[in-house]
Design a protein around this motif. Sequence first.
Motif, mmCIF file in Angstrom:
data_model
loop_
_atom_site.group_PDB
_atom_site.id
_atom_site.type_symbol
_atom_site.label_atom_id
_atom_site.label_comp_id
_atom_site.label_asym_id
_atom_site.label_seq_id
_atom_site.Cartn_x
_atom_site.Cartn_y
_atom_site.Cartn_z
ATOM 1 N N PHE A 118 0.872 -1.161 0.000
ATOM 2 C CA PHE A 118 0.000 0.000 0.000
ATOM 3 C C PHE A 118 0.915 1.218 0.000
ATOM 4 C CE2 PHE A 118 -2.220 3.277 2.561
ATOM 5 C CZ PHE A 118 -3.148 3.622 1.594
ATOM 6 N N PRO A 119 0.820 2.066 -1.066
ATOM 7 C CA PRO A 119 1.828 3.115 -1.247
ATOM 8 C C PRO A 119 1.304 4.548 -1.108
ATOM 9 C CG PRO A 119 0.964 2.461 -3.379
ATOM 10 C CD PRO A 119 0.074 1.840 -2.311
ATOM 11 N N PRO A 120 0.905 4.979 0.070
ATOM 12 C CA PRO A 120 0.380 6.347 0.190
ATOM 13 C C PRO A 120 1.471 7.406 0.068
ATOM 14 C CG PRO A 120 0.645 5.389 2.357
ATOM 15 C CD PRO A 120 0.954 4.295 1.370
ATOM 16 N N LEU A 126 -5.421 9.709 5.410
ATOM 17 C CA LEU A 126 -6.103 8.690 4.610
ATOM 18 C C LEU A 126 -7.612 8.888 4.682
ATOM 19 C CD1 LEU A 126 -4.119 5.461 5.537
ATOM 20 C CD2 LEU A 126 -3.739 7.049 3.640
ATOM 21 N N HIS A 127 -8.291 8.515 3.598
ATOM 22 C CA HIS A 127 -9.751 8.609 3.567
ATOM 23 C C HIS A 127 -10.349 7.249 3.224
ATOM 24 C CE1 HIS A 127 -9.217 8.746 -0.743
ATOM 25 N NE2 HIS A 127 -8.603 9.924 -0.705
ATOM 26 N N ILE A 128 -11.665 7.222 3.141
ATOM 27 C CA ILE A 128 -12.370 5.951 2.947
ATOM 28 C C ILE A 128 -11.969 5.300 1.618
ATOM 29 C CG2 ILE A 128 -14.434 7.173 2.062
ATOM 30 C CD1 ILE A 128 -14.605 4.007 4.199
ATOM 31 N N GLY A 129 -11.567 6.119 0.634
ATOM 32 C CA GLY A 129 -11.074 5.555 -0.625
ATOM 33 C C GLY A 129 -9.787 4.773 -0.409
ATOM 34 N N HIS A 130 -8.898 5.330 0.410
ATOM 35 C CA HIS A 130 -7.676 4.599 0.734
ATOM 36 C C HIS A 130 -8.008 3.293 1.449
ATOM 37 C CE1 HIS A 130 -5.837 8.765 0.504
ATOM 38 N NE2 HIS A 130 -5.107 8.075 -0.345
ATOM 39 N N ALA A 145 -11.156 0.418 -10.087
ATOM 40 C CA ALA A 145 -11.860 1.700 -9.997
ATOM 41 C C ALA A 145 -11.710 2.289 -8.604
ATOM 42 C CB ALA A 145 -13.343 1.512 -10.316
ATOM 43 N N ARG A 146 -11.409 3.579 -8.553
ATOM 44 C CA ARG A 146 -11.325 4.208 -7.241
ATOM 45 C C ARG A 146 -12.710 4.327 -6.631
ATOM 46 N NH1 ARG A 146 -8.917 9.181 -5.964
ATOM 47 N NH2 ARG A 146 -7.142 8.468 -7.103
ATOM 48 N N LEU A 147 -12.744 4.386 -5.333
ATOM 49 C CA LEU A 147 -14.011 4.541 -4.633
ATOM 50 C C LEU A 147 -14.418 6.010 -4.635
ATOM 51 C CD1 LEU A 147 -16.314 3.750 -2.686
ATOM 52 C CD2 LEU A 147 -14.674 3.974 -0.823
ATOM 53 N N ASN A 148 -15.632 6.265 -5.084
ATOM 54 C CA ASN A 148 -16.236 7.588 -4.947
ATOM 55 C C ASN A 148 -17.490 7.420 -4.097
ATOM 56 O OD1 ASN A 148 -14.518 8.960 -7.003
ATOM 57 N ND2 ASN A 148 -15.531 7.505 -8.359
ATOM 58 N N MET A 203 -13.177 13.562 -2.022
ATOM 59 C CA MET A 203 -12.187 12.589 -1.607
ATOM 60 C C MET A 203 -10.781 13.010 -2.004
ATOM 61 S SD MET A 203 -13.492 9.634 -0.326
ATOM 62 C CE MET A 203 -14.290 8.409 -1.340
ATOM 63 N N SER A 204 -10.658 14.067 -2.798
ATOM 64 C CA SER A 204 -9.301 14.421 -3.205
ATOM 65 C C SER A 204 -8.578 15.048 -2.007
ATOM 66 C CB SER A 204 -9.334 15.364 -4.402
ATOM 67 O OG SER A 204 -8.693 16.572 -4.100
ATOM 68 N N LYS A 205 -7.314 14.655 -1.838
ATOM 69 C CA LYS A 205 -6.570 15.154 -0.680
ATOM 70 C C LYS A 205 -6.389 16.663 -0.754
ATOM 71 C CE LYS A 205 -3.372 11.868 -0.861
ATOM 72 N NZ LYS A 205 -2.153 11.096 -0.561
HETATM 73 P P1 ATP Z 1 -5.368 12.192 -4.304
HETATM 74 O O1 ATP Z 1 -5.060 12.107 -5.771
HETATM 75 O O2 ATP Z 1 -6.801 12.371 -3.988
HETATM 76 O O3 ATP Z 1 -4.500 13.128 -3.532
HETATM 77 P P2 ATP Z 1 -3.893 9.781 -4.241
HETATM 78 O O4 ATP Z 1 -4.501 8.715 -5.046
HETATM 79 O O5 ATP Z 1 -2.778 10.510 -4.888
HETATM 80 O O6 ATP Z 1 -5.031 10.744 -3.724
HETATM 81 P P3 ATP Z 1 -2.123 8.290 -2.574
HETATM 82 O O7 ATP Z 1 -1.622 8.622 -1.234
HETATM 83 O O8 ATP Z 1 -1.157 8.309 -3.700
HETATM 84 O O9 ATP Z 1 -3.358 9.255 -2.851
HETATM 85 O O10 ATP Z 1 -2.897 6.903 -2.554
HETATM 86 C C1 ATP Z 1 -2.353 5.731 -2.004
HETATM 87 C C2 ATP Z 1 -3.029 4.553 -2.613
HETATM 88 O O11 ATP Z 1 -4.428 4.599 -2.365
HETATM 89 C C3 ATP Z 1 -2.847 4.508 -4.119
HETATM 90 O O12 ATP Z 1 -2.568 3.186 -4.502
HETATM 91 C C4 ATP Z 1 -4.161 4.973 -4.646
HETATM 92 O O13 ATP Z 1 -4.432 4.414 -5.891
HETATM 93 C C5 ATP Z 1 -5.139 4.493 -3.569
HETATM 94 N N1 ATP Z 1 -6.324 5.344 -3.542
HETATM 95 C C6 ATP Z 1 -6.363 6.686 -3.394
HETATM 96 N N2 ATP Z 1 -7.622 7.144 -3.475
HETATM 97 C C7 ATP Z 1 -8.415 6.060 -3.668
HETATM 98 C C8 ATP Z 1 -9.823 5.866 -3.842
HETATM 99 N N3 ATP Z 1 -10.681 6.890 -3.830
HETATM 100 N N4 ATP Z 1 -10.278 4.602 -4.020
HETATM 101 C C9 ATP Z 1 -9.433 3.565 -4.017
HETATM 102 N N5 ATP Z 1 -8.098 3.681 -3.873
HETATM 103 C C10 ATP Z 1 -7.583 4.905 -3.700
#
Ligand code: ATP
Length: 571
Positions: free
Chosen positions: A40-42, A48-52, A267-270, A276-278
């Motif tokens: 898992f590569p944040p 982190l949010h519910i998408g993560h 597909a990302r979670l919406n 959900m964008s950081k």
């Molecule tokens: P944002 O673009 O909103 O700032 P990000 O995708 O760049 O978010 P990261 O910290 O790079 O955020 O995300 C870490 C991991 O979580 C990545 O593998 C990314 O694909 C996944 N991820 C982020 N947002 C979502 C989401 N809404 N649904 C599912 N996975 C997600």
Amino acid sequence: MATGNPEQNAPAAPPVDFIRTIVADDLASGKHHGRVATRFPPEPNGYLHIGHAKSICLNFGIAEETGGTCNLRFDDTNPTKEDVEYVDAIKEDVEWLGFSWDALFYASDYFEALYQFAVELIKGGKAYVDSLKADQIREHRGSLTEPGRNSPYRDRTVEESLDLFARMRAGEFEDGAHVLRAKIDMASPNLNMRDPTLYRIRHAAHHRTGDAWCIYPMYDFAHPLSDALERITHSLCTLEFEDHRPLYDWLVNTLIEGDRPRQIEFARLNVNYTVMSKRKLLQLVQQGHVSGWDDPRLPTITGLRRRGYTPESIRDFCARIGMAKKENVIDVAQLEHAVREDLNRRAPRVMVVLRPVKVVITNYPEGRVEEVDVINNPEDPSAGTRKVPFSRVLYIEREDFREDPPKKFFRLSPGKEVRLRCAYFITCTEVVKDDRGEIVELRCVYDPATRGGDSPDGRRVKATLHWVSAAHAIGVEVRLYDRLFSVEDPERAPEGKTFLDNLNPHSLEVLSDCRAEPSLVTASPATRWQFERIGYFSVDPDSRAGALVFNRTVSLRDTWAKIEQKQQADS
Ligand code: ATP
Ligand code: MG
């Protein structure tokens, strides 16, 4: 509220989806010598949010199910936006969700190895130092309909590029003076393959490497090679990286021997009614639209935790939404459903009156106090009963009384009999008002024969109200949360407006004069309760001894609101 049906209440079984199918097929064919390694590569540039959580459950879940490994890797290649505050918060959130990483890495651990990979590319004639300015590079890139043009520096000798790249690292040049680019194909229909930038100069301190570096690798370069260095087998990412996959493959095929990682997109979670964008979440926090990253209205993990969500409910939600290959939007009601079901199983019941109105039982002896046995969970007899004091002066919910009741309003009104839960039947005999016409007191009589809340003569009442004894109740603050945005898709704002214009002005209502049954006085931080007939609540960290604060996690379904809405619609 959930029913007693065990099938409906059971947590979802481990899902089967296209990614798990690929992993199973690879295991069966021995593709990675029987290994499964995910990560898992944040990027540590926000919470982190519910998408993560969806990505966490997927990566850690697959590792758990297959006996493989899952790493936590901080993608910290952009020094200007990243911070240790986020690193710590991300670790806490992953652990809180119930997962543990097999190894913890930072992309910055690989800066030297990545640099050596870049040198190898230059030596093989597959990368070059470009000295065009950023806007010139953009202009040379072409568009979706036009091919790009080669940079005049593209045919620099290997020696010259090696020398310039070393001097970039040594700090001889200003930001933007040069970049390192892959030499692929400026005519490629995929813009990501038109000599993508691999390194840029950035004289900025990094939260882990300090001033050791002034050139930083691009995400598209660092990510596949970090995967390879960790011997990841399945690199799972969201759909927007699909067009980057050819570059991912080009890099690992060019630089890595043998067992290479494979990128698979989902597909990302919406979720509706939220963002959900950081970047947008950061804006909400920095501009004070919410109280912080852990504001219970945010879809952040820390916000959901403060709101009272359980890790189990979030994992269950992630399992139920499944894994799609196409973008979709999940109804927030589905998330609420998951936590409601989970808390229905685990939250003890208590009676709390949110907007109190005083009830005086005129035929109940002054000074008398009874300990009434209140059933903890009507759906689960094994949960037993608790003692709740009952006396002559009580509080009930203001909205449980109507002086002039509309049709189908079965709760208290003048002359109407109702049940006080597990206590007695009462009938309203008089309404006392102040000078302004506000109700200050309801006078009632009780039927002593109905002790425990049952009538010996089989007399029926249509409503059961919760109550607290005025002299025994404790005062608590309750924070009611509604959706942070008043429209389903907050990002779609009319011309000249932004998502901030879609904020719901009524997303937080603070009730400071609520009355709770005395057993709650010992409620400790973060514990979760069902306030009977109202919803699920958790103790907020703002609580102090003698001054408890509760957050509404989610309401119970309100049938009256539905009836009233329908009546309004019909009239
Ligand atoms: P944002 O673009 O909103 O700032 P990000 O995708 O760049 O978010 P990261 O910290 O790079 O955020 O995300 C870490 C991991 O979580 C990545 O593998 C990314 O694909 C996944 N991820 C982020 N947002 C979502 C989401 N809404 N649904 C599912 N996975 C997600
Ligand atoms: Mg990202």
